[in-house]
Design a protein around this motif. Structure first.
Motif, PDB file in Angstrom:
ATOM      1  N   ILE A   1       0.834  -1.204   0.000  1.00  0.00           N
ATOM      2  CA  ILE A   1       0.000   0.000   0.000  1.00  0.00           C
ATOM      3  C   ILE A   1       0.868   1.253   0.000  1.00  0.00           C
ATOM      4  N   PHE A   2       1.970   1.235   0.757  1.00  0.00           N
ATOM      5  CA  PHE A   2       2.886   2.377   0.753  1.00  0.00           C
ATOM      6  C   PHE A   2       3.382   2.667  -0.661  1.00  0.00           C
ATOM      7  N   GLN A   3       3.724   1.616  -1.405  1.00  0.00           N
ATOM      8  CA  GLN A   3       4.251   1.803  -2.759  1.00  0.00           C
ATOM      9  C   GLN A   3       3.225   2.480  -3.663  1.00  0.00           C
ATOM     10  N   LYS A   4       1.978   2.068  -3.581  1.00  0.00           N
ATOM     11  CA  LYS A   4       0.932   2.688  -4.398  1.00  0.00           C
ATOM     12  C   LYS A   4       0.674   4.123  -3.950  1.00  0.00           C
ATOM     13  N   THR A   5       0.670   4.336  -2.649  1.00  0.00           N
ATOM     14  CA  THR A   5       0.404   5.676  -2.117  1.00  0.00           C
ATOM     15  C   THR A   5       1.521   6.649  -2.477  1.00  0.00           C
ATOM     16  N   ALA A   6       2.749   6.179  -2.481  1.00  0.00           N
ATOM     17  CA  ALA A   6       3.894   7.041  -2.801  1.00  0.00           C
ATOM     18  C   ALA A   6       3.843   7.559  -4.230  1.00  0.00           C
ATOM     19  N   GLN A   7       3.083   6.905  -5.081  1.00  0.00           N
ATOM     20  CA  GLN A   7       3.002   7.302  -6.489  1.00  0.00           C
ATOM     21  C   GLN A   7       1.820   8.227  -6.768  1.00  0.00           C
ATOM     22  N   ARG A   8       1.137   8.658  -5.703  1.00  0.00           N
ATOM     23  CA  ARG A   8      -0.079   9.460  -5.896  1.00  0.00           C
ATOM     24  C   ARG A   8       0.177  10.955  -5.709  1.00  0.00           C
ATOM     25  N   GLY A   9       1.205  11.448  -6.398  1.00  0.00           N
ATOM     26  CA  GLY A   9       1.453  12.884  -6.416  1.00  0.00           C
ATOM     27  C   GLY A   9       2.502  13.334  -5.427  1.00  0.00           C
ATOM     28  N   HIS A  10       2.395  14.607  -5.023  1.00  0.00           N
ATOM     29  CA  HIS A  10       3.399  15.241  -4.169  1.00  0.00           C
ATOM     30  C   HIS A  10       2.780  15.739  -2.867  1.00  0.00           C
ATOM     31  N   ASN A  11       1.680  15.127  -2.489  1.00  0.00           N
ATOM     32  CA  ASN A  11       0.965  15.554  -1.293  1.00  0.00           C
ATOM     33  C   ASN A  11       1.616  15.011  -0.021  1.00  0.00           C
TER      34      ASN A  11
ATOM     35  N   LYS B   1       6.437   7.518   0.803  1.00  0.00           N
ATOM     36  CA  LYS B   1       7.743   7.343   0.169  1.00  0.00           C
ATOM     37  C   LYS B   1       8.825   7.198   1.242  1.00  0.00           C
ATOM     38  N   GLU B   2       8.744   8.009   2.273  1.00  0.00           N
ATOM     39  CA  GLU B   2       9.739   7.933   3.348  1.00  0.00           C
ATOM     40  C   GLU B   2       9.589   6.653   4.167  1.00  0.00           C
ATOM     41  N   ALA B   3       8.364   6.144   4.271  1.00  0.00           N
ATOM     42  CA  ALA B   3       8.155   4.883   4.988  1.00  0.00           C
ATOM     43  C   ALA B   3       8.852   3.718   4.288  1.00  0.00           C
ATOM     44  N   LEU B   4       9.095   3.870   2.991  1.00  0.00           N
ATOM     45  CA  LEU B   4       9.792   2.841   2.212  1.00  0.00           C
ATOM     46  C   LEU B   4      11.294   3.094   2.155  1.00  0.00           C
ATOM     47  N   GLY B   5      11.751   4.114   2.885  1.00  0.00           N
ATOM     48  CA  GLY B   5      13.187   4.384   2.947  1.00  0.00           C
ATOM     49  C   GLY B   5      13.685   5.360   1.910  1.00  0.00           C
ATOM     50  N   SER B   6      12.785   5.977   1.167  1.00  0.00           N
ATOM     51  CA  SER B   6      13.166   6.955   0.160  1.00  0.00           C
ATOM     52  C   SER B   6      12.902   8.355   0.701  1.00  0.00           C
TER      53      SER B   6
ATOM     54  N   GLU C   1      18.890  22.482   2.619  1.00  0.00           N
ATOM     55  CA  GLU C   1      18.902  22.518   4.082  1.00  0.00           C
ATOM     56  C   GLU C   1      19.086  21.112   4.646  1.00  0.00           C
ATOM     57  N   PRO C   2      19.519  21.001   5.898  1.00  0.00           N
ATOM     58  CA  PRO C   2      19.842  19.676   6.450  1.00  0.00           C
ATOM     59  C   PRO C   2      18.619  18.787   6.722  1.00  0.00           C
ATOM     60  N   ARG C   3      17.496  19.367   7.131  1.00  0.00           N
ATOM     61  CA  ARG C   3      16.321  18.528   7.448  1.00  0.00           C
ATOM     62  C   ARG C   3      15.461  18.406   6.200  1.00  0.00           C
ATOM     63  N   THR C   4      15.595  17.292   5.510  1.00  0.00           N
ATOM     64  CA  THR C   4      14.962  17.149   4.205  1.00  0.00           C
ATOM     65  C   THR C   4      13.900  16.052   4.153  1.00  0.00           C
ATOM     66  N   THR C   5      13.495  15.502   5.299  1.00  0.00           N
ATOM     67  CA  THR C   5      12.401  14.526   5.280  1.00  0.00           C
ATOM     68  C   THR C   5      11.208  15.077   6.055  1.00  0.00           C
ATOM     69  N   LEU C   6      10.037  14.768   5.554  1.00  0.00           N
ATOM     70  CA  LEU C   6       8.815  15.208   6.203  1.00  0.00           C
ATOM     71  C   LEU C   6       8.629  14.501   7.546  1.00  0.00           C
ATOM     72  N   THR C   7       9.009  13.240   7.603  1.00  0.00           N
ATOM     73  CA  THR C   7       8.877  12.480   8.846  1.00  0.00           C
ATOM     74  C   THR C   7       9.654  13.149   9.971  1.00  0.00           C
ATOM     75  N   GLU C   8      10.856  13.588   9.671  1.00  0.00           N
ATOM     76  CA  GLU C   8      11.678  14.262  10.676  1.00  0.00           C
ATOM     77  C   GLU C   8      11.049  15.587  11.086  1.00  0.00           C
ATOM     78  N   ARG C   9      10.528  16.323  10.124  1.00  0.00           N
ATOM     79  CA  ARG C   9       9.937  17.617  10.437  1.00  0.00           C
ATOM     80  C   ARG C   9       8.668  17.476  11.272  1.00  0.00           C
ATOM     81  N   MET C  10       7.862  16.469  10.986  1.00  0.00           N
ATOM     82  CA  MET C  10       6.636  16.281  11.768  1.00  0.00           C
ATOM     83  C   MET C  10       6.976  15.872  13.193  1.00  0.00           C
TER      84      MET C  10
END
Length: 627
Positions: free
Chosen positions: A346-356, A363-368, A612-621
């Protein structure tokens, strides 16, 4: 006397026929010719223009806008002559579609079906407003059974024409009584008493008057009995559940099930998640609307009851379940339950659904992580010139430039509508060219719009522009915050519209409220009127972001507070630390919930673009601290 009345009646009838004939003649004479431009070389990898209208002189465009304002006002006030005259000489445009829809809705309201039918045929089906379509169906001009079925399931407010159509359909038994009464319940919960009464009457069982006088009996009387529990004044009371239980013997299974769902929704919106789950568990699924299902899921999410969340999402209506939000949280529930193969699929399909927000988290949950490498460059000046030769694009830019010079926001909003109309059939190449042209003219909001529409060609500088760096970056650094967050917020707040004003008075790029500006100005030794300058607005906005962040120590809370106020952001914290994404998803205000997710996703892309150094949404949240 009788003879005189007959003559008068005949005279009035002839006048009405004359007016109708005049209107038909006026609109039939509309000169709406298209002039095709030479296409751009297909082999160049650039855009191919669709057919386009010839450009108009700027004075003609501005004159049309002034006429449009008068014609729109006339259409809404029931005057048929001005709309007809305007449409007779106006080429296809957002202006003509707006006038024709407004006019059609007034014609439908008055039952003037002769002129309505003719004008309805002129209006492209892709630009027919919902209410316009409802009036057409009401008159038997456009029988749309699929739309009728959809509206019969609608739980929220609808325009007058659609309510009338539903009432007509209910009286003719063209919708099921079950769907009709379900809508009556939702209307009563929304305090739409008149609409609820009208629909109940059409269904054959009127609501008692006053509603509080009901003791049960007929269907309408039972609905009024339920209203005593679900109305906005009573559903939040501690006694609401016991009252519903006491009334249950006098109610149907459907009414009881709806009552529990409504009480669950009330508790969920107050973030009383455990009580909300208890009430939702007693609800009847068929009586639940999408809002109820979503808050059922959010209540489980807030408590991090992953098995329960999994079960709720899988029970949702299919269309709702497939939304990117619930697909992401379904994957998260599977991962929390140790079912990694289901989660990753499901993560793989969701990661392909735009830039939201959720595509990025998936995408980050899959290590990207976000990839801001553009796949296409900005368009050349030559290509931009070809796009600018499109008559619709030219009209939009003319309106924009004049609006910006005169600080005319109604004109600016129409310029945006004209841009959307002009680019409606553009392919990805053409959208990139349009985005480049818009950005180079300072029409940033529509540059972003067109860049986002190019699904398969990515230019991140067009999607995430960064103008005014000479001001934004130094002021961000002075406030102790990173520029990416500032740009993420501005993109959401104003789309870089200089001098933007909201309905509540927020001003400028960073949409600072005047009262807030006065407080900031006193602290920084500024004049509060600097709020309305670009420099002053950015300085005030960045200072406020930095100041609130010092209070909260958290970007997610600060972003929430920027939109809804710091006190609300604090009130929505949990008693224990909470994952930032869960906090964001369970914000009770729809606007703020969407706002926070968009700002944080924007910020992640800007951070990547800025290096900038903090480039993942997971880290920012991150994790939102406890209250």
């Amino acid at each position: 006397m009788i003879k005189h009345l007959k003559m008068l009646k005949a005279k009035l009838t002839n006048q009405q026929h004359l007016i109708s004939g005049t209107l038909l003649l006026l609109t039939a004479c509309s000169n709406q010719h298209e002039v095709a431009l030479q296409p751009i070389n297909k082999n160049s990898g650039q855009a191919i223009l669709p057919g386009t209208q010839a450009t108009e002189a700027p004075d003609k465009v501005i004159s049309s806008f002034q006429q449009y304002q008068n014609a729109l006002k006339a259409a809404k006030n029931g005057d048929d002559i001005l709309p007809a005259q305007f449409l007779a000489h106006q080429p296809d445009s957002a202006m003509s579609n707006s006038i024709r829809n407004s006019w059609l809705q007034q014609l439908g309201k008055r039952g003037n079906w002769t002129v309505f039918r003719q004008q309805y045929d002129f209006l492209d089906k892709n630009f027919r407003d919902l209410e316009t379509r409802c009036y057409a169906a009401q008159a038997g001009i456009d029988n749309d059974n699929e739309l009728l079925a959809s509206l019969s399931m609608e739980s929220g407010n609808l325009p007058l024409g659609c309510n009338r159509w539903l009432e007509q359909a209910a009286a003719r038994q063209q919708i099921s009584a079950q769907n009709g009464w379900r809508r009556v319940r939702n209307l009563l919960a929304l305090n739409q008493i008149t609409n609820a009464r009208n629909l109940a009457q059409a269904l054959g069982s009127p609501l008692p008057d006053p509603l509080g006088s009901s003791t049960g009996g007929s269907q309408g009387a039972q609905e009024a009995l339920l209203y005593q529990v679900i109305n906005k004044d009573n559903r939040n009371k501690d006694s609401a559940a016991s009252t519903l239980e006491q009334l249950s013997a006098s109610l149907t299974k459907e009414q009881i099930g709806f009552g529990w769902a409504q009480l669950g929704l009330a508790q969920a919106n107050n973030l009383n998640s455990a009580k909300a789950l208890n009430y939702f568990d007693r609800a009847t699924p068929a009586q639940m609307n999408n809002e109820m299902w979503e808050w059922y899921a959010r209540s489980a999410l807030r408590l991090q009851r992953w098995q329960k969340l999994n079960s709720i999402i899988l029970s949702m209506p299919t269309a709702l379940q497939q939304q990117v939000t619930w697909q992401y949280w379904l994957a998260r529930s599977y991962r929390s339950l140790g079912q990694n193969s289901q989660a990753n699929a499901i993560f793989q399909k969701t990661a392909q659904r735009g830039h939201n927000f959720y595509a990025l988290l998936a995408k980050e949950a899959l290590g990207s992580k976000a990839n801001t490498s553009s796949t296409v460059g900005k368009s050349s000046q030559q290509v931009q010139n070809r796009i600018a030769a499109d008559g619709n694009i030219h009209r939009a830019l003319t309106l924009f430039k004049t609006a910006q010079a005169e600080n005319n926001w109604p004109m600016r909003r129409l310029a945006q509508q004209e841009w959307r109309y002009a680019t409606r059939n553009f392919n990805d190449d053409t959208q990139i060219a349009a985005a480049t042209l818009a950005e180079n003219n300072g029409f940033y909001e529509m540059g972003i719009y067109s860049a986002d529409k190019a699904d398969n060609l990515l230019n991140y500088e067009l999607r995430y522009p960064a103008p005014f760096k000479e001001l934004a970056v130094p002021f961000a650094q002075e406030a102790g915050i990173d520029p990416a967050w500032v740009y993420g917020l501005i993109r959401q707040e104003s789309r870089f519209m200089i001098g933007a004003r909201s309905n509540v008075g927020a001003a400028g790029l960073m949409q600072v409220m005047p009262a807030t500006a006065r407080d900031i100005a006193s602290r920084l030794g500024m004049d509060s009127n600097e709020l309305y300058t670009m420099r002053g607005n950015i300085r005030m906005g960045t200072w406020y972001m930095g100041n609130v962040r010092k209070q909260f120590g958290d970007e997610v809370l600060t972003t929430t507070g920027y939109n809804a106020g710091p006190s609300r952001a604090r009130r929505w914290q949990a008693n224990t630390p909470l994952e930032g994404a869960i906090y964001a998803e369970t914000i009770p205000f729809d606007e703020t919930r969407t706002y926070v997710k968009n700002v944080m996703a924007n910020t992640t892309y800007y951070a990547n673009l800025f290096g900038e150094p903090r480039t993942t949404l997971t880290e920012r949240m991150g994790t939102v601290p406890a209250r």
